[in-house]
Design a protein around this motif. Sequence first.
Motif, short mmCIF file in Angstrom:
data_model
loop_
_atom_site.label_atom_id
_atom_site.label_comp_id
_atom_site.label_asym_id
_atom_site.label_seq_id
_atom_site.Cartn_x
_atom_site.Cartn_y
_atom_site.Cartn_z
N ALA A 293 -34.02 -42.55 65.49
CA ALA A 293 -33.05 -43.64 65.46
C ALA A 293 -33.50 -44.77 64.55
O ALA A 293 -32.68 -45.53 64.02
CB ALA A 293 -32.81 -44.17 66.88
N GLU A 294 -34.83 -44.88 64.34
CA GLU A 294 -35.32 -45.94 63.46
C GLU A 294 -34.85 -45.74 62.02
O GLU A 294 -34.83 -46.69 61.23
CB GLU A 294 -36.85 -45.96 63.50
N PHE A 295 -34.50 -44.50 61.66
CA PHE A 295 -34.10 -44.23 60.27
C PHE A 295 -32.59 -44.32 60.06
O PHE A 295 -32.09 -43.99 59.00
CB PHE A 295 -34.58 -42.82 59.86
N ILE A 296 -31.86 -44.74 61.08
CA ILE A 296 -30.41 -44.91 60.93
C ILE A 296 -30.15 -46.18 60.12
O ILE A 296 -30.68 -47.25 60.45
CB ILE A 296 -29.72 -44.98 62.31
N ASP A 297 -29.35 -46.02 59.08
CA ASP A 297 -29.11 -47.16 58.20
C ASP A 297 -28.17 -48.18 58.81
O ASP A 297 -28.35 -49.40 58.62
CB ASP A 297 -28.51 -46.65 56.85
N ASP A 298 -27.17 -47.74 59.53
CA ASP A 298 -26.20 -48.66 60.12
C ASP A 298 -26.87 -49.41 61.27
O ASP A 298 -27.29 -48.81 62.26
CB ASP A 298 -24.99 -47.87 60.62
N ARG A 302 -27.57 -48.06 65.02
CA ARG A 302 -28.97 -47.96 65.43
C ARG A 302 -29.21 -48.74 66.72
O ARG A 302 -29.89 -48.28 67.63
CB ARG A 302 -29.88 -48.48 64.32
N ALA A 303 -28.62 -49.92 66.87
CA ALA A 303 -28.81 -50.74 68.07
C ALA A 303 -28.22 -50.04 69.29
O ALA A 303 -28.81 -50.02 70.38
CB ALA A 303 -28.19 -52.12 67.88
N LYS A 304 -27.01 -49.47 69.13
CA LYS A 304 -26.39 -48.78 70.25
C LYS A 304 -27.20 -47.55 70.65
O LYS A 304 -27.38 -47.26 71.85
CB LYS A 304 -24.97 -48.37 69.89
N THR A 305 -27.70 -46.85 69.66
CA THR A 305 -28.49 -45.66 69.97
C THR A 305 -29.78 -46.03 70.69
O THR A 305 -30.18 -45.38 71.67
CB THR A 305 -28.82 -44.89 68.67
N MET A 306 -30.46 -47.07 70.20
CA MET A 306 -31.69 -47.51 70.86
C MET A 306 -31.41 -47.98 72.29
O MET A 306 -32.22 -47.75 73.21
CB MET A 306 -32.33 -48.63 70.04
#
Length: 474
Positions: A293-298, A302-306
Amino acid sequence: MNRLIPGSLFGRTVALLLIGLVVTHFASIAVHYSSRGEVINLVADGLVAERVAATVRLFEAAPVQQRPQLALFIRRPGFGVTWEPRAALPLHGHGGAGGGVLETMLALSLEGIDRTRLRAVLEEPREDASQTNWFAPSLVGNGDSLELLQRQHRRMLGDDPGFSSPRLHVSVALSDGSWLNMRVLLPPRPPFWSGRALVSLAVTLVLVVLVVVWTVRRMTRPLAVVAAAADRLGRDVNAPPLPVRGANEVRRAASAFNRMQERIRSLVETRTRMLAAISHDLRTPITRLRLRAEFIDDDEVRAKTMADLAEMEDMVSSVLAFAREDAQTEERETIDIAALLQSVCDNLADTGSDCEFAEAASMPFKCRRLSLRRAVANLANNAIAYGKRARLSLLEEEGNVVIRVDDDGPGVPEEDIARIFEPFVRLEDSRNRQTGGTGLGLCIVQSVAEAHGGKVRLSNRPEGGLRAELLLPR
């Protein structure tokens, strides 16, 4: 009616045995005294018949001129004798009130006497019979002394109308045609209930009560042991097994209970190991997903995934804590429960949470310290998360230690209070995902309470907010 019936098996068994034994004892006493009374009456009647027969033989042998003096000589209290030319009883005066038995005994004792020469009547005592002693003293100079002496004389002749015992009237025709008339006061018939019988009954009842209570208590004690073991099993699945001893039925019951406990323990351990394994295995993919998830550009994605991964990790941690609580083998120790509550409150206050503890006196309590601390912390965290603040208090109620946690939140609908203890249940109106939590906090609290033999009680306060109470028996 139900109030008269003991509620326990011990009380009912004792009552049933006592009733049966008392009824049996009464029946045996009735049979014994009935037979005894018949024997005593027969013996007494036989003695009276022999006495009358001896008197008749004595008068037959005595010269005619000596018979009046002889009658005066042999008179005794309760035995009056007169020698007269005629019978004192009428010809039809045979038998009377039960005189037939005595008449038969007299006929047997007076061998050679024709039954027509024998007349006998048994007269029962009057209900208002006088109880004056036969030898009551007379006062010299008293105007009634002559009457009293005359009455005593009539008693000696067996001729007092105020007699208090059965009286036998006998008229026997002698060989010369004269009649010997006798009045005999029979001994009183033995009463059915005597003082000795009552004493015997009382002593027997005391001994029976002692033996029955001791025996029934020994018989029902294994049931109490099994009940206590079952209650202990509900709090601690790792409780020691029941000792297998006693009667065959008790041994089989204890063995069956131990096998059941072993199966329950195996089931709990299997479930706990499974939950622990699943939770442990989930940590690895969650960690990998967090790294990816750290490599998600959006940034928003990324915040929602984390956030979702953090929630999943919290759920795994809660499941592990719940599994550990079920498998808890922590030893009990005596602590100051007021100090424990103050410590929990201080730790939450250090993190900036609004938590207060109403100061209470020291209260020693034997418990599993770490489990109880976790349960109190869960209640306080729920109050802070959903009710803005937590106010802890400690009190005693009907033999229970009560840990009370109040908050200022919206409370819980009454119809949802029962199901809020179910695993992973969160009420959307008052407890949603934005506040965090997995729905296992109250399950852990309930598990801790049940392990201590207590319970959790939730209620909405009239002034607003939810009140959670942890009740632990002392």
